[in-house]
Design an enzyme around this catalytic site. Structure first.
Site, PDB file in Angstrom:
ATOM      1  N   ALA A   1     -14.702 -45.066  25.012  1.00  0.00           N
ATOM      2  CA  ALA A   1     -13.941 -45.958  24.129  1.00  0.00           C
ATOM      3  C   ALA A   1     -13.350 -45.152  22.984  1.00  0.00           C
ATOM      4  O   ALA A   1     -13.813 -44.057  22.666  1.00  0.00           O
ATOM      5  CB  ALA A   1     -14.852 -47.051  23.584  1.00  0.00           C
TER       6      ALA A   1
ATOM      7  N   GLU B   1     -18.462 -47.762  32.647  1.00  0.00           N
ATOM      8  CA  GLU B   1     -18.591 -49.213  32.817  1.00  0.00           C
ATOM      9  C   GLU B   1     -17.395 -49.767  33.584  1.00  0.00           C
ATOM     10  O   GLU B   1     -17.541 -50.670  34.415  1.00  0.00           O
ATOM     11  CB  GLU B   1     -18.729 -49.886  31.449  1.00  0.00           C
ATOM     12  CG  GLU B   1     -20.079 -49.579  30.793  1.00  0.00           C
ATOM     13  CD  GLU B   1     -20.171 -50.097  29.366  1.00  0.00           C
ATOM     14  OE1 GLU B   1     -21.058 -50.912  29.092  1.00  0.00           O
ATOM     15  OE2 GLU B   1     -19.342 -49.684  28.528  1.00  0.00           O
TER      16      GLU B   1
ATOM     17  N   GLU C   1     -23.842 -43.918  24.592  1.00  0.00           N
ATOM     18  CA  GLU C   1     -23.744 -44.779  23.410  1.00  0.00           C
ATOM     19  C   GLU C   1     -24.891 -44.620  22.420  1.00  0.00           C
ATOM     20  O   GLU C   1     -24.697 -44.763  21.208  1.00  0.00           O
ATOM     21  CB  GLU C   1     -23.635 -46.251  23.850  1.00  0.00           C
ATOM     22  CG  GLU C   1     -22.265 -46.650  24.374  1.00  0.00           C
ATOM     23  CD  GLU C   1     -22.111 -46.383  25.872  1.00  0.00           C
ATOM     24  OE1 GLU C   1     -21.136 -46.855  26.458  1.00  0.00           O
ATOM     25  OE2 GLU C   1     -22.979 -45.683  26.448  1.00  0.00           O
TER      26      GLU C   1
END
Length: 259
Positions: free
Chosen positions: A68, A117, A137
């Site tokens: 991300a 993901e 993460e």
């Protein structure tokens, strides 16, 4: 499509839609605009009769999707973070997971965090020999937010999933193959051609039956108590379709079916 995508390359050829994340300067990282655009593309392809399957990949040979865009949510409140997770899961990841046409992830490099993901939401994953995968993460003080804690255990088991999530470390393509995270590992040059050959096999089968199979398999994973009942219903419904009549006729006449 009426407008050219900003963050994707989109090509439709031989019944297949090639969706390529096109942010090479950001290693194809996800942000809200990228996810929004992908959601719009999937909505259009779902009802496009010229498309029977999808190959999803990233531009270049460095990254599928390297995660991300961290800068975007650096100052998010918990409420904003929850909305980010909710919209990403519902509009993209769950949409891919339940898509009625086969979706193949061609993992051509780093697939980290939201990128992994994204790949896990696809029906089938193929990886190049150079691919690296992980959910890092916890190194940022957070956890996966696009379904990673749910889909990774389904694919590799609870123990290996927790190891990957809690260490945040990457695994290579061969380890991913051994643990069931990917279906095949091939050379970079063969990655897209292998996806194409796999889809060509699928295209020879009943499109309606494939959509039903995707739905029933997903039901069994998400709501195990309903899986068998869903299978019985879908099995019975298939007997009323023209595909069933053609498939049986072709079998008895010793020819290939024309679905």
């Amino acid at each position: 499509m009426k407008e050219a995508p900003l963050y994707f390359l989109l090509e439709i050829k031989n019944k297949t839609a090639y969706i390529t994340v096109n942010r090479p300067d950001k290693l194809n990282a996800l942000n809200t605009l990228v996810l929004k655009e992908l959601a719009e593309i999937l909505t259009r392809l779902k009802v496009d009769d010229d498309v029977r399957g999808i190959i999803l990949t990233g531009v270049g040979d460095k990254a599928f999707v390297a995660g991300a865009d961290i800068k975007e949510f650096q100052k998010f409140s918990s409420a904003e973070a929850r909305q980010l997770s909710k919209s990403g899961q519902e509009e993209v990841m769950d949409e891919l997971y339940t898509f009625p046409k086969p979706v193949l992830a061609a993992i051509n490099g780093f697939a980290l965090g939201g990128g992994l993901e994204l790949a896990m939401a696809c029906h089938i994953r193929l990886a190049s020999e150079q691919a690296k995968m992980g959910l890092p993460e916890v190194s940022l003080g957070i956890i996966p937010g696009y379904g990673g804690t749910q889909r990774l255990p389904q694919l590799v088991g609870r123990g290996k999933a927790l190891e990957m999530i809690m260490t945040g470390e990457m695994i290579d393509a061969q380890d991913a193959l051994q643990w069931g995270l990917v279906n095949q590992v091939v050379s970079s040059e063969e990655l897209i051609p292998t996806c194409e050959r796999l889809l060509e096999k699928i295209y020879q089968r009943s499109q309606k039956a494939i959509a039903a199979a995707i739905r029933v398999v997903n039901m069994g994973l998400m709501q195990p108590e309903k899986g068998y009942e869903e299978e019985m219903d879908a099995f019975a419904d298939a007997f009323d379709t023209m595909d069933f009549k053609e498939g049986v006729a072709a079998f008895l006449e010793k020819r290939k079916p024309n679905f």
